[in-house]
Scaffold this active site. Structure first.
Site, PDB file in Angstrom:
ATOM      1  N   ASP A 566       0.867  -1.181   0.000  1.00  0.00           N
ATOM      2  CA  ASP A 566       0.000   0.000   0.000  1.00  0.00           C
ATOM      3  C   ASP A 566       0.910   1.240   0.000  1.00  0.00           C
ATOM      4  O   ASP A 566       2.126   1.119   0.147  1.00  0.00           O
ATOM      5  CB  ASP A 566      -0.862  -0.056   1.271  1.00  0.00           C
ATOM      6  CG  ASP A 566      -2.041   0.894   1.221  1.00  0.00           C
ATOM      7  OD1 ASP A 566      -2.297   1.494   0.157  1.00  0.00           O
ATOM      8  OD2 ASP A 566      -2.716   1.036   2.254  1.00  0.00           O
ATOM      9  N   GLU A 569       2.751   5.192  -3.741  1.00  0.00           N
ATOM     10  CA  GLU A 569       2.771   6.223  -4.807  1.00  0.00           C
ATOM     11  C   GLU A 569       4.101   6.968  -4.857  1.00  0.00           C
ATOM     12  O   GLU A 569       4.489   7.325  -5.963  1.00  0.00           O
ATOM     13  CB  GLU A 569       1.617   7.209  -4.583  1.00  0.00           C
ATOM     14  CG  GLU A 569       0.248   6.591  -4.742  1.00  0.00           C
ATOM     15  CD  GLU A 569      -0.153   5.657  -3.596  1.00  0.00           C
ATOM     16  OE1 GLU A 569       0.381   5.851  -2.482  1.00  0.00           O
ATOM     17  OE2 GLU A 569      -0.957   4.741  -3.815  1.00  0.00           O
ATOM     18  N   ASP A 643      -8.983   4.031  -2.147  1.00  0.00           N
ATOM     19  CA  ASP A 643      -9.877   4.304  -1.015  1.00  0.00           C
ATOM     20  C   ASP A 643     -11.191   4.931  -1.464  1.00  0.00           C
ATOM     21  O   ASP A 643     -11.401   6.136  -1.379  1.00  0.00           O
ATOM     22  CB  ASP A 643      -9.159   5.183   0.002  1.00  0.00           C
ATOM     23  CG  ASP A 643      -7.958   4.448   0.591  1.00  0.00           C
ATOM     24  OD1 ASP A 643      -7.845   3.219   0.377  1.00  0.00           O
ATOM     25  OD2 ASP A 643      -7.141   5.095   1.256  1.00  0.00           O
TER      26      ASP A 643
END
Ligand SMILES: *[C@@H]1O[C@H](CO)[C@@H](O)[C@H](O)[C@H]1NC(C)=O
Length: 991
Positions: A566, A569, A643
């Site tokens: 997760d 980025e 999300d």
């Protein structure tokens, strides 16, 4: 996952107690703070390129300042090399830009423009930066895995002082007309223009230049709506850019309190790419937008902003928006009746894409084809090479598979990965996990994987366990294994900066972390508080990363533990736009600016490879999930759309997003079932499960603030309805796995939109809420709206369509919509005539436990009663033995005239020629046990038995025939006790 509320996004971490705040205080969900993310006018290079475009398009006399020097050009072995001169001022000064145009064997064209390297010392980097002084040219190294062989048959058709024409492609029916002055390229297929570069003159390569310090001049007038940037430049450079271009951000740029030092100054690239005669363009995921992209320069129903590609932690994202999301694939395909073409913009820096659809009055296509709309796109990237691949189709499948040749295909997943995944932030203890595991069984809900979010760790130190809550992770793993189940634990790229944590100590001492602009270790904030980030661009870092996953070092993990990446980025809570400063440095001293969109993929890839080396001699397919991604990430594992929220709108938005992933080479995708933030009501959750069974990656997930919502908590009738949906997914797993295999072979999407399956039907080109599953002919349209008890399905052809559950013949007509009843317990799912697909119908707890179950074939007979065919691919679902021939790949054919159903090897392999390993041997005991023929021919009517032949023997199977009913139900026959080995040829004769 991301925290909601005021702690997220840009916030300055000052002092004490952050950890306790992070784990205890949560505020109600609020929508993404749009102002945390740049709009085009707040991104220096985007606003400069848009202004450049406005200037060029407004001036009738505009001439693009880029010219190929004809005498510099040479064509050899499928490649044209030359130099472009860019005129940079009124004095006629130029800079030299080498251009290479490659014609590849696959028929793909490639245009690469670089900038001539500077003499040492010619341009000093500012701020004493250590950044590499070159245009970033390594995107290819990470992304491209094949398909670069040059087409030696490509040849120069004609050449004069003004232009060069090259013929290339599979039947030499492709053409590139390269104009020298100004430079442009026209790509044609069969003599008709498809794609044009620099047709509008928007090519803009911001060349490197020295910063000329000058006395301050009066500030230029601000355009309306433009924000004043902090740290505004007092110095100005020589006027080289066209009028109207904002020069204030050339050398430094500030946003949200963060200043980007831009040591290399301006270096963006921009190019207009026109799709001549095309009204629809698709791709460039990920955006919460329609599959068919919208226009971006204003006007009713259009966006004001370009589509943005800059991987970011944009939690609770807004819908119907060109805003960037977590991952980026700069691949676009254009489609109209009769033609599909595409481009792949290989650039990993921040990128924006404007889309404008222009009615073209002087369209040369007026000769033959009707469409007069041309889609004009404008691509802008902050740095790096201009490097674009051109695909000339002509079918959507051609475009997608040629793209896959370059960037790779979907990884062949662990079979369990296609089952249902149960996740939440967080299962609070090993007992909690075991309890959920038992309850799923109690309520007869199959699932394969349960997930642990960050709270399983000891204070967010990855590779550790919270010893109080997870006392016995191995015992937990064993219980799951006994039920054929798996565990996924989260491991993120931020490593807690704290004493007595060996992982961070090694990261530092071995110097494997991302550096800041000064060249020392970068420190920022994420879940653990102060953190450092592994630099997975560094081969030594990847090697070290692999060592951390060994069973002996990540204690508590076992053969059924897998990994979720997760926040890659990367998400940096106190960084600009919640990510890393662009002037950070990676391996080789490349700036983060250059590699931002690649960052998540290299990290995810490091994890993938780490899982391959957990134990000597153990080589299994890893399962990894990623949030950030780029072109090529499909080779690694699954992605999810980040999300989202527990709202009907997010359920609806998930299908265009997943379809867009699929046609952009990365079909292993899904959205969080139930919606991550908030609390779905029972109707929404139930509908989401019924829809989620059609996501290639199918996971339920919930925020830590959300109420528990394991599917068995819904009560009746919901529990039963959800269990039925899960079972439908499970019974169809053989067909899903077959579809994954097809994606693995050639990049085909797993769920397919109408434009892909029926490219000539104009009425379906923009449809993005219904789809076919693989090659099964199953046409689904999940209910995604509240209180809806029916859906309208658009019918793309003249085939017969049967209801999946009732076998009713749907009264359809091509190009029209048909209304299908869909009360809460009904999933709208049709079977298109002409297909055969496989199921496994015995309900079990997990896919692993279905491994040796017999198969059911469903034959949906074509409208003329004559034909149906389909595929089944099976392997051990776990190892790489399939690469050595250890698989079963069958083709089933129903022939209504010959009155047979046969199974043959789909690749024409001689079954006997395969040296069978353990798994294949065991598959001798697995049969096609039942065949359901929907739309059964009359010749089956009078029969009690049919003959089955296989392996030189023959026997009979019983038949139960049901005549067509007045309710509209088709005639159907069930052939029972077929007992034909699934891996062998067989023939059923019903003459
Ligand atoms: C993935 O890792 C392997 C092994 O370290 C490396 O060879 C490859 O270049 C990496 N690819 C990406 C996309 O990071």
């Amino acid at each position: 996952m991301h925290l909601s509320g005021p702690l997220s996004g840009k916030w300055t971490v000052t002092s004490l107690g952050l950890l306790s705040i992070l784990s205890t205080v949560f505020t109600p969900a609020v929508a993404v703070k749009e102002h945390d993310f740049k709009k085009c006018h707040q991104s220096g290079f985007c606003s400069r390129n848009r202004a450049f475009a406005d200037h060029a398009l407004a001036a009738s006399s505009w001439q693009s300042p880029y010219t190929i020097l004809p005498e510099s050009g040479a064509f050899k072995d499928g490649q044209y090399q030359a130099t472009i001169l860019k005129t940079i001022n009124d004095q006629g000064e130029t800079v030299r830009l080498p251009i290479t145009i490659s014609f590849l064997e696959s028929g793909t064209g490639r245009v690469t423009v670089d900038e001539e390297k500077r003499q040492k010392g010619e341009i000093e980097l500012r701020h004493n930066s250590k950044a590499r002084k070159e245009r970033y040219n390594e995107a290819e190294k990470w992304v491209i895995v094949g398909g670069l062989g040059l087409d030696k048959k490509a040849k120069v058709e004609s050449q004069d002082k003004t232009q060069l024409t090259v013929k290339y492609g599979p039947s030499s029916n492709f053409e590139a007309i390269i104009k020298f002055s100004p430079f442009s390229i026209d790509f044609k297929r069969d003599g008709i223009s498809q794609i044009k570069f620099n047709d509008q003159g928007l090519l803009n390569i911001e060349h490197w230049r020295p910063k000329i310090e000058k006395a301050p001049e009066p500030e230029p007038e601000k355009k309306e709506g433009e924000e004043t940037t902090e740290g505004e430049q007092k110095e100005e450079e020589k006027k080289e850019e066209p009028q109207g271009v904002d020069e204030s951000t050339l050398w430094e740029e500030t946003f949200g309190g963060n200043t980007d030092s831009k040591p290399r100054g301006p270096e963006s690239i921009g190019l207009d790419i026109s799709f001549v005669g095309f009204e629809h363009v698709f791709g460039i995921p990920s955006h919460a937008s329609s599959l068919s992209l919208k226009q971006t320069r204003g006007g009713e129903g259009n966006y004001e902003e370009p589509y943005r590609l800059y991987n970011a932690d944009v939690f609770e994202y807004i819908l119907d928006s060109p805003m960037t999301l977590y991952g980026a694939i700069p691949f676009m395909q254009a489609h109209r009746k009769g033609s599909s073409v595409g481009v792949f913009w290989l650039n990993a820096a921040e990128t924006w894409v404007d889309v404008v659809k222009a009615k073209d009055s002087k369209n040369p296509l007026a000769l033959g084809l009707g469409s007069k709309t041309t889609t004009r796109t404008h691509w802008m990237s902050e740095s790096g090479l201009l490097d674009v691949f051109v695909f000339l189709g002509p079918t959507p499948k051609d475009v997608v598979t040629k793209y896959a040749e370059l960037t790779g295909t979907t990884t062949m997943p662990q079979e369990f990965a296609l089952g249902y995944h149960q996740c939440r932030w967080n299962y609070v203890s090993d007992e909690d996990v075991k309890d959920v595991d038992r309850k799923m069984d109690k309520f007869k809900m199959p699932y394969d994987v349960i997930w642990l979010d960050i709270e399983y760790t000891d204070e967010k130190k990855y590779f550790t366990w919270d010893q109080h809550s997870f006392k016995d992770p191995i015992g937990m793993g064993e219980q799951l294994a006994n039920h054929g189940r798996q565990l996924v634990t989260i491991i993120d790229p931020h490593i807690k900066n704290v004493d007595n944590y060996p992982v961070v100590a090694e990261l530092k001492s071995k110097e494997l972390a991302v550096k800041n602009k000064e060249g020392s270790i970068f420190e920022g904030w994420c879940w653990p508080g102060s953190s450092h980030w592994i630099d997975a661009f560094n081969p030594k870092a990847r090697e070290w990363w692999a060592s951390l996953f060994k069973y002996t070092s990540f204690k508590g993990t076992r053969e059924n533990t897998w990994i979720w990446n997760d926040m890659n980025e990367p998400s940096v809570f106190n960084g600009p736009e919640v990510t890393m400063p662009k002037d950070n440095l990676h391996d080789g001293n490349w700036e983060h600016r250059d590699v931002h969109n690649l960052n998540g993929m290299t990290f995810n890839n490091a994890t993938f490879h780490a899982l391959k080396s957990r134990k000597p001699g153990e080589l299994r397919r890893p399962f990894v999930l990623t949030r950030a991604f780029f072109a090529g990430s499909q080779r690694i594992g699954a992605m999810w759309t980040g999300d989202n929220m527990a709202e009907w709108g997010h359920l609806k938005a998930s299908f265009p997003m997943v379809l867009s992933q699929g046609i952009s080479g990365y079909p292993f995708s899904g959205a969080d079932v139930g919606g991550f933030f908030g609390n779905p009501d029972k109707d929404l959750l139930t509908r989401w499960y019924q829809a989620g069974i059609f996501y290639p990656f199918f996971r339920g997930h919930a925020h830590i603030d959300a109420r528990r919502r394991e599917p068995y908590l819904m009560g009746e009738p919901y529990n039963t309805i959800i269990a039925a949906a899960l079972r439908l997914r499970y019974s169809l797993l053989p067909s899903w796995y077959t579809a994954f295999h097809q994606a693995h072979v050639d990049g085909t999407p797993i769920i397919k939109p109408m434009f892909y399956t029926h490219p000539s039907e104009e009425g379906g080109l923009a449809i993005d809420d219904q789809f076919f599953v693989g090659n099964t002919g199953l046409l689904a349209k999940p209910v995604t709206e509240q209180d809806k008890e029916s859906v309208d399905i658009w019918i793309p052809d003249n085939e017969v369509y049967y209801d999946y559950f009732t076998y009713n013949i749907i009264p359809t007509s091509k190009g029209k919509s048909v209304t299908i009843d869909a009360p809460m317990d009904k999933i709208p799912l049709l079977m298109q005539g002409g297909h055969i697909f496989a199921r496994r119908d015995i309900p079990r707890r997990s896919s692993t436990l279905m491994k040796w179950d017999d198969y059911t074939l469903v034959v949906s007979v074509s409208k003329d009663g004559k034909h149906a065919e389909g595929d089944l691919y099976v392997d051990d679902g776990d190892s790489y033995d399939f690469e050595k021939g250890q698989y079963i790949n069958r083709k089933f054919v129903f022939d209504g005239s010959a009155k047979t159903i046969v199974s043959i090897d789909a690749e024409g392999r001689e079954t006997k020629s395969i040296k069978e390993g353990e798994w294949l041997k065991k598959m001798h005991g697995v049969s096609v046990d039942k065949i359901i023929v929907v739309g059964a021919p009359a010749s089956l009517a009078g029969k009690k038995e049919v003959s089955v032949e296989s392996g030189g023997k023959s026997w009979s199977a019983s038949v139960e025939y049901n005549a067509a009913a007045s309710s509209g139900r088709a005639a159907f026959a069930v052939i029972k006790k077929v007992a034909a080995p699934v891996g062998a040829d067989f023939k059923i004769n019903f003459a």
